[in-house]
Design an enzyme around this catalytic site. Sequence first.
Site, short mmCIF file in Angstrom:
data_model
loop_
_atom_site.label_atom_id
_atom_site.label_comp_id
_atom_site.label_asym_id
_atom_site.label_seq_id
_atom_site.Cartn_x
_atom_site.Cartn_y
_atom_site.Cartn_z
N ILE A 11 0.84 -1.21 0.00
CA ILE A 11 0.00 0.00 0.00
C ILE A 11 0.87 1.25 0.00
O ILE A 11 0.52 2.27 -0.62
CB ILE A 11 -0.98 0.01 1.20
CG1 ILE A 11 -2.03 1.11 1.04
CG2 ILE A 11 -0.24 0.16 2.52
CD1 ILE A 11 -2.96 0.91 -0.12
N ARG A 34 11.74 -2.69 7.97
CA ARG A 34 12.72 -3.77 8.12
C ARG A 34 13.14 -4.33 6.76
O ARG A 34 14.22 -4.91 6.63
CB ARG A 34 12.14 -4.90 8.98
CG ARG A 34 11.99 -4.52 10.45
CD ARG A 34 11.34 -5.65 11.23
NE ARG A 34 9.98 -5.90 10.77
CZ ARG A 34 9.21 -6.87 11.24
NH1 ARG A 34 9.67 -7.71 12.15
NH2 ARG A 34 7.97 -7.03 10.79
N LYS A 87 -5.74 3.16 7.31
CA LYS A 87 -6.91 2.49 7.84
C LYS A 87 -6.67 0.98 7.99
O LYS A 87 -5.88 0.43 7.21
CB LYS A 87 -8.15 2.76 6.97
CG LYS A 87 -8.07 2.16 5.55
CD LYS A 87 -8.57 0.72 5.50
CE LYS A 87 -8.30 0.07 4.19
NZ LYS A 87 -8.67 -1.36 4.16
#
Length: 303
Positions: A11, A34, A87
């Site tokens: 995303i 990471r 979200k």
Amino acid sequence: MKVALIGIGKIAQDQHVPAIHSSPDWELAATVSRKGSVAGVPAFDDLDRFLKERPDVPVVSLCMPPLPRFDYARAALLAGRHVMLEKPPGATLAEVHELEALARDRGLSLYATWHSRMAHAVAPAKAWLADKTIARGHITWHEDVRKWHPGQDWVFEPGGMGVFDPGINALSILTEILPRPVHLRQARLEFPSNRQTPIAAQLEFSGQITADFDWRQEGPQTWDITVETTEGTLALRTGGNVLEIDGRVVAGQSTIMGEYPALYARMAELVRTRSSDVDLSPMVHVSDALMLGRREITDAFHF
């Protein structure tokens, strides 16, 4: 303003990075992840090190899954940074309430984003419904989890929300456009035999509002909301981006690519005014569904 992206996954790469790069308000000054990174942008693999070494970046945008997000958001707020939340804003309602209180006490901005509310046709749909008497409404939100979350097993673990990951987008639109709030009356949730969260859900709300969420649809995806009123029928297509009244297109654009730029424009406004925007009503409906829903076991699901 400088902003850091925390969590560089699908995303972030698909939506957040292009939205920031195209914005007149923002400079992508750092990433924290990471594994992921963005070409040409300073990268950190540890949040504490970023917060210590980059005091010049006043805003962070959190894009990782909801379960670990609270600790990152809290650390950023304690370090004096404004925080933008992908979200859903958290794994639980209580933790988001705690973040909201912390931001308020420290005079910082906290933005619980709902990208589907920024779809092109949501605002005109809300305006059209404002003075209407609603007879009934229905949500059909069917998509392919393999397309949107390929191999991401976390969506089927506790805190991943299952089909409510996309379904909450529909609920964010519903809670925005209806002139009066509704509440959940009952729900049926389908859990794959090998998973911890539902792959499909059917919901019944007050006000004759129903919803059908399914994460197993292949081919064309379906993101529709219809609302019947005494003065005509409204339909939102393409995830809230196209508005039809009685079958005629009256507003919107058939693309989802305007949603995240609008979120970042809103975040810029919040930071400038030192204000917050934390509406948890879509998340309340999901919590209620998981509390009231009748659980049914269905076929095992594998990516």
